[in-house]
Design a protein around this motif. Sequence first.
Motif, PDB file in Angstrom:
ATOM      1  N   LEU A  45      21.649  25.879  79.180  1.00 12.85           N
ATOM      2  CA  LEU A  45      22.013  24.643  79.684  1.00 12.85           C
ATOM      3  C   LEU A  45      22.485  23.713  78.689  1.00 12.85           C
ATOM      4  O   LEU A  45      23.438  22.833  78.736  1.00 12.85           O
ATOM      5  CB  LEU A  45      21.007  23.966  80.446  1.00 12.85           C
ATOM      6  N   ASP A  46      21.797  24.001  77.324  1.00 12.95           N
ATOM      7  CA  ASP A  46      22.421  23.234  76.270  1.00 12.95           C
ATOM      8  C   ASP A  46      23.722  23.232  75.879  1.00 12.95           C
ATOM      9  O   ASP A  46      24.265  22.329  75.329  1.00 12.95           O
ATOM     10  CB  ASP A  46      21.499  23.750  74.951  1.00 12.95           C
ATOM     11  N   ASP A  47      24.265  24.396  76.152  1.00  3.54           N
ATOM     12  CA  ASP A  47      25.819  24.470  75.788  1.00  3.54           C
ATOM     13  C   ASP A  47      26.565  24.659  77.071  1.00  3.54           C
ATOM     14  O   ASP A  47      27.513  25.367  76.987  1.00  3.54           O
ATOM     15  CB  ASP A  47      25.805  25.795  74.965  1.00  3.54           C
ATOM     16  N   LEU A  56       9.066  24.089  72.655  1.00  2.00           N
ATOM     17  CA  LEU A  56       9.269  22.888  71.825  1.00  2.00           C
ATOM     18  C   LEU A  56       9.621  22.900  70.212  1.00  2.00           C
ATOM     19  O   LEU A  56      10.275  22.030  69.678  1.00  2.00           O
ATOM     20  CB  LEU A  56       7.914  21.917  71.903  1.00  2.00           C
ATOM     21  N   ASP A  57       9.372  24.095  69.540  1.00  2.00           N
ATOM     22  CA  ASP A  57      10.120  24.475  68.449  1.00  2.00           C
ATOM     23  C   ASP A  57      11.505  24.457  68.497  1.00  2.00           C
ATOM     24  O   ASP A  57      11.930  24.085  67.315  1.00  2.00           O
ATOM     25  CB  ASP A  57       9.540  25.830  68.154  1.00  2.00           C
ATOM     26  N   ARG A  58      12.188  24.510  69.781  1.00  2.00           N
ATOM     27  CA  ARG A  58      13.494  24.747  69.585  1.00  2.00           C
ATOM     28  C   ARG A  58      14.028  23.248  69.541  1.00  2.00           C
ATOM     29  O   ARG A  58      15.140  22.793  69.748  1.00  2.00           O
ATOM     30  CB  ARG A  58      14.235  25.462  70.553  1.00  2.00           C
ATOM     31  N   TYR A  59      13.310  22.109  70.212  1.00  2.00           N
ATOM     32  CA  TYR A  59      13.517  20.649  70.660  1.00  2.00           C
ATOM     33  C   TYR A  59      12.830  19.608  69.586  1.00  2.00           C
ATOM     34  O   TYR A  59      12.483  18.562  69.946  1.00  2.00           O
ATOM     35  CB  TYR A  59      13.219  20.564  72.128  1.00  2.00           C
ATOM     36  N   ASN A  60      12.846  20.198  68.277  1.00  2.00           N
ATOM     37  CA  ASN A  60      12.083  19.275  67.332  1.00  2.00           C
ATOM     38  C   ASN A  60      10.828  18.696  67.839  1.00  2.00           C
ATOM     39  O   ASN A  60      10.228  17.626  67.699  1.00  2.00           O
ATOM     40  CB  ASN A  60      12.879  17.957  67.155  1.00  2.00           C
ATOM     41  N   TYR A  61      10.102  19.716  68.656  1.00  2.89           N
ATOM     42  CA  TYR A  61       8.601  19.401  69.144  1.00  2.89           C
ATOM     43  C   TYR A  61       8.709  17.869  69.870  1.00  2.89           C
ATOM     44  O   TYR A  61       7.680  17.179  69.941  1.00  2.89           O
ATOM     45  CB  TYR A  61       7.618  19.230  68.031  1.00  2.89           C
ATOM     46  N   GLU A  62       9.927  17.564  70.463  1.00  6.88           N
ATOM     47  CA  GLU A  62       9.963  16.371  71.461  1.00  6.88           C
ATOM     48  C   GLU A  62      10.075  16.864  72.695  1.00  6.88           C
ATOM     49  O   GLU A  62      11.208  17.399  73.132  1.00  6.88           O
ATOM     50  CB  GLU A  62      11.360  15.447  71.030  1.00  6.88           C
ATOM     51  N   PHE A  63       9.012  16.550  73.580  1.00  7.39           N
ATOM     52  CA  PHE A  63       9.128  17.102  74.932  1.00  7.39           C
ATOM     53  C   PHE A  63      10.172  16.427  75.781  1.00  7.39           C
ATOM     54  O   PHE A  63      10.968  17.143  76.723  1.00  7.39           O
ATOM     55  CB  PHE A  63       7.832  16.626  75.733  1.00  7.39           C
ATOM     56  N   GLU A  64      10.539  15.273  75.381  1.00  7.72           N
ATOM     57  CA  GLU A  64      11.790  14.451  76.234  1.00  7.72           C
ATOM     58  C   GLU A  64      13.140  15.362  75.875  1.00  7.72           C
ATOM     59  O   GLU A  64      13.752  15.103  76.863  1.00  7.72           O
ATOM     60  CB  GLU A  64      11.861  13.175  75.596  1.00  7.72           C
ATOM     61  N   ASN A  65      13.237  15.780  74.781  1.00  2.56           N
ATOM     62  CA  ASN A  65      14.468  16.669  74.444  1.00  2.56           C
ATOM     63  C   ASN A  65      14.542  17.951  75.436  1.00  2.56           C
ATOM     64  O   ASN A  65      15.640  18.012  76.001  1.00  2.56           O
ATOM     65  CB  ASN A  65      14.485  17.013  72.975  1.00  2.56           C
ATOM     66  N   TYR A  66      13.561  18.408  75.590  1.00  2.16           N
ATOM     67  CA  TYR A  66      13.521  19.660  76.545  1.00  2.16           C
ATOM     68  C   TYR A  66      13.575  19.243  77.917  1.00  2.16           C
ATOM     69  O   TYR A  66      14.323  19.726  78.869  1.00  2.16           O
ATOM     70  CB  TYR A  66      11.976  20.125  76.373  1.00  2.16           C
ATOM     71  N   ILE A  67      13.097  18.173  78.549  1.00  2.00           N
ATOM     72  CA  ILE A  67      13.443  17.451  79.770  1.00  2.00           C
ATOM     73  C   ILE A  67      14.603  17.119  79.861  1.00  2.00           C
ATOM     74  O   ILE A  67      15.190  17.876  80.959  1.00  2.00           O
ATOM     75  CB  ILE A  67      12.375  16.216  79.866  1.00  2.00           C
ATOM     76  N   GLN A  68      15.314  16.509  79.082  1.00  4.86           N
ATOM     77  CA  GLN A  68      16.944  16.410  79.122  1.00  4.86           C
ATOM     78  C   GLN A  68      17.811  17.608  79.300  1.00  4.86           C
ATOM     79  O   GLN A  68      18.670  17.724  80.075  1.00  4.86           O
ATOM     80  CB  GLN A  68      17.253  15.413  78.091  1.00  4.86           C
ATOM     81  N   SER A  69      17.113  18.457  78.401  1.00 11.00           N
ATOM     82  CA  SER A  69      17.805  19.772  78.426  1.00 11.00           C
ATOM     83  C   SER A  69      17.979  20.480  80.083  1.00 11.00           C
ATOM     84  O   SER A  69      18.759  20.964  80.371  1.00 11.00           O
ATOM     85  CB  SER A  69      17.093  20.665  77.439  1.00 11.00           C
ATOM     86  N   LYS A  70      16.486  20.665  80.629  1.00 11.01           N
ATOM     87  CA  LYS A  70      16.530  20.998  81.760  1.00 11.01           C
ATOM     88  C   LYS A  70      17.312  20.245  82.939  1.00 11.01           C
ATOM     89  O   LYS A  70      17.931  20.812  83.796  1.00 11.01           O
ATOM     90  CB  LYS A  70      15.020  20.897  82.373  1.00 11.01           C
TER      91      LYS A  70
END
Length: 445
Positions: free
Chosen positions: A163-165, A184-198
């Motif tokens: 989904l990121d791409d 989280l290792d792929r999202y700078n350990y920011e849960f918010e980044n992962y949520i937005q990605s989904k």
Amino acid sequence: MKKQRLVILGGGESGVGTALLGKANGYDVFVSDKGKIKENYKQVLLHNEIEWEDETHTESKILNADIVMKSPGIPDKVALVKAIRDKGIQVVSEIEFASKFTNATVVGITGSNGKTTTATLTHHILKQELNVGLAGNIGDSFAKQVLENDYENYVLEISSFQLDDIIGFKPKIAVLLNITPDHLDRYNYEFENYIQSKFRIALNQTKEDYLIYDADDEVITNHLKNNPVQSQLLPFSLTKTIENGAYLDKENIKLTINNNQIIMPTGNITLEGKHNIKNAMAASTVAHLLKIRKQTIRESLENFQGVEHRLEQVLKINKVQYINDSKATNVNATYYALESMDAPTVWIVGGVDKGNNYEELFPFINEKVKAIICLGVDNEKLMNTFGNMVDVIIETQFMSEAVKIAYKIAEAGDNVLLSPACASFDLFENYEDRGRQFKNAVRNL
């Protein structure tokens, strides 16, 4: 007119599928893999006269691309990817690229857990009445199926990395099962980044499209409150009454879309566990939207066989049940596995830790787990976390040994559960390899 140059990073299933689809559509295609390309994929590339390289990336052959399809396994922070983006070259995922070449109705399924089960179950129901392919993270790549089969419908299991791409990718029906901290290792350990990605799964949806989601998941409901989407919402819930969507009423799933209701008893569903009732709700909602007959939906839920490596019952030996849940690559997946155990359990856990917090498992450890076998290169965190909670905790680096130890510890009526809560890459090729080794070791007891 000069052909558009398509460069593909990664010569695996999605890479080779994209190469074939790109070539068929007149692109000048080049495949580059930093690792070794598997022999079967090399043969396909050679047979189709597609240029490739492995064990290196030749920048001069990559940075002249018009478009780059990168394998979901390659993080954005890699220098080569940065260089590609700096040149303003468009980077897309396989689903983005392939979706341009089909007019099919697409069902996109994402979430931290349950994607494979829900996608497989959804496909199982739809294929009774529709012409439908199953792709994404499962089986033959989406790109290859678009080229060879061009189904009228697709069920796609989609990861956050895919989904990121995406740029224009738009599923007619999007399913968001749950969001728990993972990768989280792929999202700078920011849960918010992962949520937005989904949530990118609904990024391009309009009011003609649908978003099916878990209304019990606070991460999802909070995000929707603050970031409304365009699509029509169809929630599902185990605890709330839902007017448009699905909910659990005592022992029945009640599913309503535009005043058209189906009632399905949960007692007959082959999949066990609360989380699987949710997966069944999501799959049934998709089927109901696509006008599958009620009877077909009910029957399909009753005869679905489940997914390999997901709470898969392997064998019973001396009244001990061996269960393969190798697909549990994060803590939340293991939570569901332990929750569904109804007997004292010898738990095999470990692998590559992605920044795991094991606290939510503590109640189950106290209640159900009699021994822990740590199977990983580095088990220190597991030993520190669980060492005081069980009488027996043992380390090993070999699956065959882990299973033999479990065999010695387990007594009649117990379960032996492989549910690693971690990625597999320290000792195994992937979670399938880990699951197969477990099953072989059990069969060799």
